[in-house]
Design a protein around this motif. Sequence first.
Motif, PDB file in Angstrom:
ATOM      1  N   LEU A  70      -2.989 105.130-120.766  1.00 20.18           N
ATOM      2  CA  LEU A  70      -3.710 103.863-120.741  1.00 20.18           C
ATOM      3  C   LEU A  70      -4.705 103.775-121.889  1.00 20.18           C
ATOM      4  CD1 LEU A  70      -4.576 101.198-119.432  1.00 20.18           C
ATOM      5  CD2 LEU A  70      -6.108 102.519-117.947  1.00 20.18           C
ATOM      6  N   THR A  71      -5.452 104.851-122.124  1.00 18.72           N
ATOM      7  CA  THR A  71      -6.435 104.856-123.205  1.00 18.72           C
ATOM      8  C   THR A  71      -5.752 104.740-124.559  1.00 18.72           C
ATOM      9  OG1 THR A  71      -7.968 106.206-121.888  1.00 18.72           O
ATOM     10  CG2 THR A  71      -8.286 106.176-124.272  1.00 18.72           C
ATOM     11  N   THR A  72      -4.667 105.478-124.738  1.00 23.49           N
ATOM     12  CA  THR A  72      -3.927 105.425-126.011  1.00 23.49           C
ATOM     13  C   THR A  72      -3.403 104.026-126.290  1.00 23.49           C
ATOM     14  OG1 THR A  72      -3.266 107.740-125.726  1.00 23.49           O
ATOM     15  CG2 THR A  72      -2.035 106.425-127.324  1.00 23.49           C
ATOM     16  N   ASN A  73      -2.820 103.396-125.284  1.00 28.07           N
ATOM     17  CA  ASN A  73      -2.300 102.040-125.453  1.00 28.07           C
ATOM     18  C   ASN A  73      -3.418 101.030-125.699  1.00 28.07           C
ATOM     19  OD1 ASN A  73       0.264 103.051-125.012  1.00 28.07           O
ATOM     20  ND2 ASN A  73       0.338 102.431-122.863  1.00 28.07           N
ATOM     21  N   SER A  74      -4.532 101.198-125.008  1.00 23.95           N
ATOM     22  CA  SER A  74      -5.652 100.265-125.152  1.00 23.95           C
ATOM     23  C   SER A  74      -6.249 100.351-126.551  1.00 23.95           C
ATOM     24  CB  SER A  74      -6.723 100.565-124.100  1.00 23.95           C
ATOM     25  OG  SER A  74      -6.209 100.419-122.787  1.00 23.95           O
TER      26      SER A  74
ATOM     27  N   ASN B 261      -6.997  98.311-132.230  1.00 20.05           N
ATOM     28  CA  ASN B 261      -6.724  98.443-133.668  1.00 20.05           C
ATOM     29  C   ASN B 261      -5.892  97.284-134.184  1.00 20.05           C
ATOM     30  OD1 ASN B 261      -8.127 100.878-133.939  1.00 20.05           O
ATOM     31  ND2 ASN B 261      -6.341 102.090-133.354  1.00 20.05           N
ATOM     32  N   LEU B 262      -4.937  96.828-133.380  1.00 19.56           N
ATOM     33  CA  LEU B 262      -4.092  95.704-133.776  1.00 19.56           C
ATOM     34  C   LEU B 262      -4.904  94.422-133.898  1.00 19.56           C
ATOM     35  CD1 LEU B 262      -1.270  94.458-134.275  1.00 19.56           C
ATOM     36  CD2 LEU B 262      -1.083  94.155-131.787  1.00 19.56           C
TER      37      LEU B 262
ATOM     38  N   PHE C 229      -8.125  94.005-134.521  1.00 22.38           N
ATOM     39  CA  PHE C 229      -9.148  93.986-135.566  1.00 22.38           C
ATOM     40  C   PHE C 229      -8.638  94.495-136.923  1.00 22.38           C
ATOM     41  CE2 PHE C 229     -11.653  94.037-131.666  1.00 22.38           C
ATOM     42  CZ  PHE C 229     -12.599  93.070-131.932  1.00 22.38           C
ATOM     43  N   GLN C 230      -7.335  94.688-137.055  1.00 24.76           N
ATOM     44  CA  GLN C 230      -6.837  95.247-138.318  1.00 24.76           C
ATOM     45  C   GLN C 230      -7.012  94.290-139.496  1.00 24.76           C
ATOM     46  OE1 GLN C 230      -2.667  96.088-138.037  1.00 24.76           O
ATOM     47  NE2 GLN C 230      -2.067  93.966-137.625  1.00 24.76           N
ATOM     48  N   ASN C 231      -7.009  92.994-139.233  1.00 22.00           N
ATOM     49  CA  ASN C 231      -7.153  92.009-140.308  1.00 22.00           C
ATOM     50  C   ASN C 231      -8.510  91.310-140.295  1.00 22.00           C
ATOM     51  OD1 ASN C 231      -4.481  92.427-141.256  1.00 22.00           O
ATOM     52  ND2 ASN C 231      -3.684  91.080-139.654  1.00 22.00           N
ATOM     53  N   LYS C 232      -9.446  91.803-139.492  1.00 23.96           N
ATOM     54  CA  LYS C 232     -10.758  91.175-139.406  1.00 23.96           C
ATOM     55  C   LYS C 232     -11.706  91.818-140.404  1.00 23.96           C
ATOM     56  CE  LYS C 232     -11.688  88.464-136.884  1.00 23.96           C
ATOM     57  NZ  LYS C 232     -11.574  86.989-137.022  1.00 23.96           N
ATOM     58  N   ASN C 233     -12.580  90.983-140.941  1.00 19.43           N
ATOM     59  CA  ASN C 233     -13.554  91.456-141.929  1.00 19.43           C
ATOM     60  C   ASN C 233     -14.946  91.647-141.352  1.00 19.43           C
ATOM     61  OD1 ASN C 233     -11.621  91.386-144.021  1.00 19.43           O
ATOM     62  ND2 ASN C 233     -11.947  89.176-144.278  1.00 19.43           N
ATOM     63  N   SER C 234     -15.177  91.164-140.138  1.00 21.83           N
ATOM     64  CA  SER C 234     -16.499  91.292-139.538  1.00 21.83           C
ATOM     65  C   SER C 234     -16.381  91.221-138.024  1.00 21.83           C
ATOM     66  CB  SER C 234     -17.439  90.188-140.046  1.00 21.83           C
ATOM     67  OG  SER C 234     -16.966  88.913-139.635  1.00 21.83           O
TER      68      SER C 234
ATOM     69  N   LYS D  64     -14.946 102.836-128.982  1.00 19.65           N
ATOM     70  CA  LYS D  64     -14.079 102.418-130.086  1.00 19.65           C
ATOM     71  C   LYS D  64     -14.584 101.108-130.697  1.00 19.65           C
ATOM     72  CE  LYS D  64     -10.470 102.082-132.759  1.00 19.65           C
ATOM     73  NZ  LYS D  64     -10.271 102.977-133.929  1.00 19.65           N
ATOM     74  N   ILE D  65     -14.999 100.174-129.850  1.00 20.08           N
ATOM     75  CA  ILE D  65     -15.500  98.885-130.333  1.00 20.08           C
ATOM     76  C   ILE D  65     -16.813  99.075-131.098  1.00 20.08           C
ATOM     77  CG2 ILE D  65     -16.425  96.657-129.578  1.00 20.08           C
ATOM     78  CD1 ILE D  65     -14.392  96.731-127.294  1.00 20.08           C
ATOM     79  N   ILE D  66     -17.664  99.986-130.624  1.00 18.60           N
ATOM     80  CA  ILE D  66     -18.928 100.262-131.324  1.00 18.60           C
ATOM     81  C   ILE D  66     -18.656 100.811-132.724  1.00 18.60           C
ATOM     82  CG2 ILE D  66     -20.953 101.776-131.328  1.00 18.60           C
ATOM     83  CD1 ILE D  66     -21.010 101.505-128.287  1.00 18.60           C
TER      84      ILE D  66
END
Length: 395
Positions: A87-91, A96-97, A99-104, A125-127
């Motif tokens: 579950l953690t790995t998938n989450s 990552n998917l 926010f991969q193209n986000k700049n901020s 991870k979000i932090i």
Amino acid sequence: MLKLGLKRSIIPVRRLQLLRFNSSTASFTQSDSPYEYIKDYPTLYEQIKTNITSNSDNDSILEAVRSIKLLQSKYPIHDQLEANSKLTTNSISIINLIFQNKNSLSPTLLKELFTLNLPTIINLKIINLYYELNPGSKTIIDKEVALIPLRNAIFNADFAKAIKITDTTVGHPNYILAKDKVMKSSILKLISTVVGITLFTKFGVTSLIDSGFLSPAWHHLGAINSILLTYIINTTFFVSIVKFGRTLISSGGDYLTWQHGTFYSHWFKHSDEMLFNSKIIESDRDLNNGESSPYIIEEICREAPETRSNRNILHAGYDRDGNKIRLMQQKDDLEKIKFQAYWMTGGDGFEWVEPDQDPAEIVWRNHLAKYNKPALEKSEVGELGWADELIDEKK
């Protein structure tokens, strides 16, 4: 749990402040959600990959991250706490998917993501993404915002990760630097005000006399004003120092204090860090009948190594093994002191007090039981049902 108290005294029951999740703030119209009925990882991943782009707004990102909660129903509840669980790995791969193209990542969106009540490993991870997408020494997470994931971790009794939450928010170098700037700015303003008012009082009266606005008989006014001003400034200064000291000392509550030799400036810069760690220790003791878990005390209250630079004033940092030195130590346990006094006096002046059961603590323990025994009802009811029937027959 029995508590020892003095006669004719009322011992208040410490109420556990539980994190209350407001579902209304995290709800959305299911008919408009593209993730409504998706509960398997491959389908959810592809759907998010299709919908989220570099131009997606905050609402779309929030909805995509919220879809992680749909996966939780497909896994045992204790998988939310394990860093290596499927579950953690998938989450994390979904995060990552997204926010991969986000700049901020804005502070407002960060707060909304925290209120989703996601597992602590996801919040960490979000932090980390927040600091990566917002580089620079001015990027910090406010204490009020950092308290949200901290309470979530404490509510799940995930104390090890709660310490990491503390280190990456109010214990982050950027946060400490911001507190240092506040301290220096306050001291500079105080000194500037004192010097400015003193010079104006001393030379302002003279200027007014020279210009003819005041009679020379008022020349003594400058000296009198200087005396009164000095008294007022000194009084204000020392009152501020007392309040400042009390605030820093109270940040550790009944559980933490600073190691002997820690300088006062360190107290101010790390006061919020001590506050967070004291909440962790308090919650840990509530679960262990007043005793602290050794690994938590070892992590938070690690002693500073004896080095040449630490002889007079201790310095925070890391030891040779990379363990963090926080310069904190435990306060004397009030309950243990009571027990010592009880045995020394033969119980004279003491009585046993049984506090009322706190309903919030019952809810908390029932919540943690789901993590510690996630399959209790499914496994034991079927396998041990015959034992229950046999006991009922013999009653």
